[in-house]
Write an enzyme that holds these catalytic residues in place. Structure first.
Site, PDB file in Angstrom:
ATOM      1  N   GLU A  84      -3.258   9.092  13.003  1.00 29.81           N
ATOM      2  CA  GLU A  84      -1.892   8.707  12.659  1.00 29.81           C
ATOM      3  C   GLU A  84      -1.339   9.688  11.627  1.00 29.81           C
ATOM      4  O   GLU A  84      -0.271   9.470  11.085  1.00 29.81           O
ATOM      5  CB  GLU A  84      -1.866   7.276  12.143  1.00 29.81           C
ATOM      6  N   CYS A 116      -4.275   2.730  12.824  1.00 28.90           N
ATOM      7  CA  CYS A 116      -5.748   2.827  12.759  1.00 28.90           C
ATOM      8  C   CYS A 116      -6.430   2.465  14.075  1.00 28.90           C
ATOM      9  O   CYS A 116      -7.642   2.616  14.220  1.00 28.90           O
ATOM     10  CB  CYS A 116      -6.290   1.939  11.647  1.00 28.90           C
ATOM     11  N   HIS A 245     -12.353  -3.104  10.989  1.00 30.00           N
ATOM     12  CA  HIS A 245     -11.571  -2.025  10.380  1.00 30.00           C
ATOM     13  C   HIS A 245     -11.618  -2.246   8.861  1.00 30.00           C
ATOM     14  O   HIS A 245     -11.430  -3.370   8.385  1.00 30.00           O
ATOM     15  CB  HIS A 245     -10.137  -2.061  10.897  1.00 30.00           C
TER      16      HIS A 245
HETATM   17  P1  HMG Z   1      -2.221  -5.391  -5.080  1.00 25.88           P
HETATM   18  O1  HMG Z   1      -1.060  -6.335  -5.092  1.00 25.88           O
HETATM   19  O2  HMG Z   1      -2.144  -4.229  -5.984  1.00 25.88           O
HETATM   20  O3  HMG Z   1      -3.584  -6.130  -5.426  1.00 25.88           O
HETATM   21  O4  HMG Z   1      -2.386  -4.862  -3.585  1.00 25.88           O
HETATM   22  P2  HMG Z   1      -3.875  -7.687  -5.621  1.00 25.88           P
HETATM   23  O5  HMG Z   1      -3.145  -8.200  -6.785  1.00 25.88           O
HETATM   24  O6  HMG Z   1      -3.703  -8.392  -4.317  1.00 25.88           O
HETATM   25  O7  HMG Z   1      -5.414  -7.601  -5.961  1.00 25.88           O
HETATM   26  C1  HMG Z   1      -6.355  -7.184  -5.025  1.00 25.88           C
HETATM   27  C2  HMG Z   1      -7.609  -8.014  -5.186  1.00 25.88           C
HETATM   28  O8  HMG Z   1      -8.191  -7.694  -6.458  1.00 25.88           O
HETATM   29  C3  HMG Z   1      -7.353  -9.529  -5.228  1.00 25.88           C
HETATM   30  O9  HMG Z   1      -8.462 -10.131  -4.592  1.00 25.88           O
HETATM   31  C4  HMG Z   1      -7.383  -9.845  -6.716  1.00 25.88           C
HETATM   32  O10 HMG Z   1      -7.728 -11.178  -7.007  1.00 25.88           O
HETATM   33  C5  HMG Z   1      -8.459  -8.880  -7.184  1.00 25.88           C
HETATM   34  P3  HMG Z   1      -8.219 -11.182  -3.384  1.00 25.88           P
HETATM   35  O11 HMG Z   1      -7.382 -12.267  -3.938  1.00 25.88           O
HETATM   36  O12 HMG Z   1      -7.484 -10.414  -2.305  1.00 25.88           O
HETATM   37  O13 HMG Z   1      -9.576 -11.598  -2.971  1.00 25.88           O
HETATM   38  N1  HMG Z   1      -8.403  -8.530  -8.609  1.00 25.88           N
HETATM   39  C6  HMG Z   1      -9.472  -8.399  -9.390  1.00 25.88           C
HETATM   40  N2  HMG Z   1     -10.795  -8.565  -9.125  1.00 25.88           N
HETATM   41  C7  HMG Z   1     -11.668  -8.332 -10.140  1.00 25.88           C
HETATM   42  N3  HMG Z   1     -11.279  -7.948 -11.393  1.00 25.88           N
HETATM   43  C8  HMG Z   1      -9.971  -7.790 -11.683  1.00 25.88           C
HETATM   44  C9  HMG Z   1      -9.014  -8.009 -10.650  1.00 25.88           C
HETATM   45  N4  HMG Z   1      -7.663  -7.932 -10.606  1.00 25.88           N
HETATM   46  C10 HMG Z   1      -7.301  -8.251  -9.345  1.00 25.88           C
HETATM   47  N5  HMG Z   1      -9.606  -7.423 -12.906  1.00 25.88           N
HETATM   48  C11 HMG Z   1      -3.182  -4.166  -1.473  1.00 25.88           C
HETATM   49  C12 HMG Z   1      -3.568  -4.780  -2.818  1.00 25.88           C
HETATM   50  C13 HMG Z   1      -4.410  -4.094  -0.588  1.00 25.88           C
HETATM   51  C14 HMG Z   1      -2.133  -5.062  -0.801  1.00 25.88           C
HETATM   52  C15 HMG Z   1      -2.599  -2.739  -1.715  1.00 25.88           C
HETATM   53  O14 HMG Z   1      -3.603  -1.902  -2.243  1.00 25.88           O
HETATM   54  C16 HMG Z   1      -1.981  -2.098  -0.492  1.00 25.88           C
HETATM   55  O15 HMG Z   1      -0.809  -2.282  -0.200  1.00 25.88           O
HETATM   56  N6  HMG Z   1      -2.811  -1.293   0.297  1.00 25.88           N
HETATM   57  C17 HMG Z   1      -2.335  -0.638   1.532  1.00 25.88           C
HETATM   58  C18 HMG Z   1      -2.210  -1.606   2.698  1.00 25.88           C
HETATM   59  C19 HMG Z   1      -3.554  -2.098   3.204  1.00 25.88           C
HETATM   60  O16 HMG Z   1      -4.594  -1.529   2.935  1.00 25.88           O
HETATM   61  N7  HMG Z   1      -3.529  -3.179   4.032  1.00 25.88           N
HETATM   62  C20 HMG Z   1      -4.731  -3.709   4.616  1.00 25.88           C
HETATM   63  C21 HMG Z   1      -4.466  -4.479   5.905  1.00 25.88           C
HETATM   64  S1  HMG Z   1      -3.491  -3.520   7.074  1.00 25.88           S
HETATM   65  C22 HMG Z   1      -4.615  -2.339   7.663  1.00 25.88           C
HETATM   66  O17 HMG Z   1      -5.788  -2.450   7.459  1.00 25.88           O
HETATM   67  C23 HMG Z   1      -4.045  -1.158   8.392  1.00 25.88           C
HETATM   68  C24 HMG Z   1      -4.056   0.139   7.607  1.00 25.88           C
HETATM   69  O18 HMG Z   1      -5.366   0.654   7.537  1.00 25.88           O
HETATM   70  C25 HMG Z   1      -3.100   1.145   8.247  1.00 25.88           C
HETATM   71  C26 HMG Z   1      -3.192   1.416   9.711  1.00 25.88           C
HETATM   72  O19 HMG Z   1      -3.505   0.612  10.557  1.00 25.88           O
HETATM   73  O20 HMG Z   1      -2.797   2.515  10.031  1.00 25.88           O
HETATM   74  C27 HMG Z   1      -3.587  -0.024   6.181  1.00 25.88           C
END
Ligand code: HMG
Length: 414
Positions: A84, A116, A245
């Protein structure tokens, strides 16, 4: 003749020469490091310099794969690159790779794109080519190659990464025999993650993308179960490992939880301690042990699922042979597939051939300032036609690099 078996005969990973440490990145962003290392499960993140592009990563991964498994390029009858992060709106990455590998001119060559899911689309296309009897003894080479970039300071930044996985698919697989009949499919138009033609960086609705991924898993699994005709054929109790994935390691835990729920036919809340405990135990046995490469490479988009598979196979001993596994591929936007495979007898003899640990151990750790310099250089990389990009600037030691465009034609060295 219709092939009775089809599967993965050879695999290899190649990634960039540099990485950043996630604790250092979190500190630089003023974030508690636990969020990146435990909350997302990422310890290190591969960083591609401007001289390491989708073509060079794919080509080196493919060379490693062919060499390690003693496959002559002349044996390849189909080359598919799933990506991609292509380098041209028209010209496929695959045709550069075709030339750089010296593949025969009657090798069918193309690029597949669906976020992906692109490499899984390529893999299924290769299976169909072999099963239809059109391969005539030749093999297919599938390469998943990507550079994940969301940009400095964005929520997606800790879920970046880069790298390529190459796999050869044949009628006489040495590693994995794929179930040709049971493939669960799922498609839905969603705006969870996308990269418009004018942008080098992905846009994402991060939390929504997680929901889309999990809904797609439910849909693809249900389709697989319906096509299997009986839940027994797809049941988790008959699996030795589950692969998903992996955009970040924690996502595989969420995926496994959903996998349990769809199989159980209902949701599992925190209060349902008995089942919640079973899911955790099963994650530790069926998923978590082979996420160690994903944890130090990051999201490599099309190749993430297959990187976990390499982690599993590189440690395979005889006890893993004959065991069943499941694979779930998700591509934003969105498309997904759930499929099944069996580790073939003798696969453990090839474990050492696909182990990338030596190259990974030789990577250079970047200070955050240098990583940010690389991001800025990447932004400018294609802007000045005729400018020579120097691998020495980033202390690169590998043997194939992108060195800029001349007359708008991409140049590779050597
Ligand atoms: P965010 O809002 O920065 O993070 O975004 P958060 O607030 O959701 O925190 C993440 C996790 O860390 C949470 O755990 C928190 O509790 C924990 P969860 O509730 O999910 O179990 N946390 C902590 N843990 C320990 N100590 C701490 C602490 N603070 C918080 N101090 C997000 C996270 C993944 C959304 C962001 O990084 C993002 O937008 N990433 C890109 C999109 C993505 O990866 N999506 C995944 C699904 S889609 C997919 O897989 C397709 C893709 O690969 C693309 C394609 O297909 O081409 C992306």
């Amino acid at each position: 003749m219709v092939a009775s078996t089809v599967g993965i005969d050879a695999m290899a990973f190649h990634g960039p020469e540099c990485f950043v440490d996630m604790v250092e990145l979190a500190t630089a962003r003023g974030v508690d490091p636990g969020k990146y290392t435990k909350g997302l499960g990422q310890l290190e993140m591969a960083v591609a310099t401007p001289c390491e592009d989708t073509v060079s990563l794919a080509t080196v991964a493919a060379r490693k794969c062919l060499t390690a498994f003693d496959i002559d390029p002349q044996e390849i009858g189909t080359l598919i690159v799933g990506t991609e992060t292509g380098v041209d709106h028209s010209k496929p990455v695959a045709v550069y790779v075709h030339e750089l590998l010296g593949l025969p001119s009657n090798c069918r060559t193309f690029e597949t794109k669906h976020a992906c899911y692109g490499a899984m689309a390529g893999l299924t296309s290769a299976i169909d080519w072999i099963v239809a009897g059109r391969a005539r003894g030749k093999k297919a080479l599938i390469v998943a190659s990507d550079i994940a970039r969301y940009g400095a300071g964005t929520p997606g930044e800790p879920t970046q990464g880069a790298g390529a996985v190459a796999m050869v698919v044949s009628e006489t697989p040495r590693l994995l025999a794929l179930d040709k009949e049971v493939f669960g499919d799922y498609t839905r138009q969603v705006m969870d993650f996308w990269r418009p033609l004018y942008s080098k960086y992905a846009f994402t609705d991060g939390h929504y993308s997680i929901d889309c991924y999990l809904d797609a898993l439910s849909g693809a699994w249900s389709d697989a179960a319906a096509k299997a005709g009986s839940h027994d054929r797809v049941a988790m109790r008959n699996l030795n490992a589950c692969f998903y994935h992996v955009p970040f390691v924690k996502m595989a835990r969420k995926a496994h939880h959903r996998h349990w729920e769809v199989e159980l036919g209902r949701s599992i809340s925190r209060e349902d301690e008995e089942h919640a405990m079973k899911v955790t135990d099963s994650f530790e046995v069926l998923v978590s042990p082979w996420l160690t490469l994903n944890a130090i490479v990051g999201n490599i988009y099309t190749g993430s699922l297959f990187l976990a598979l390499i982690d599993y196979l590189r440690a395979a001993d005889e006890s893993r042979e004959g065991g069943n596994i499941s694979m779930f591929s998700y591509g934003s936007g969105c498309g997904a597939a759930f499929c099944f495979a069996k580790v073939v007898e003798g696969a453990s003899r090839h474990a050492g051939r696909l182990d990338p640990s030596t190259a990974l151990a030789a990577r250079r750790k970047l200070a955050i300032a240098e990583y940010e310099e690389i991001l800025a250089a990447y932004d400018a990389a294609d802007a000045n036609d005729g400018e020579h990009l120097s691998p020495a600037r980033w202390k690169l030691r590998g043997d194939l690099f992108y060195i800029g465009t001349r007359n708008h034609i991409r140049q590779y060295y050597p």
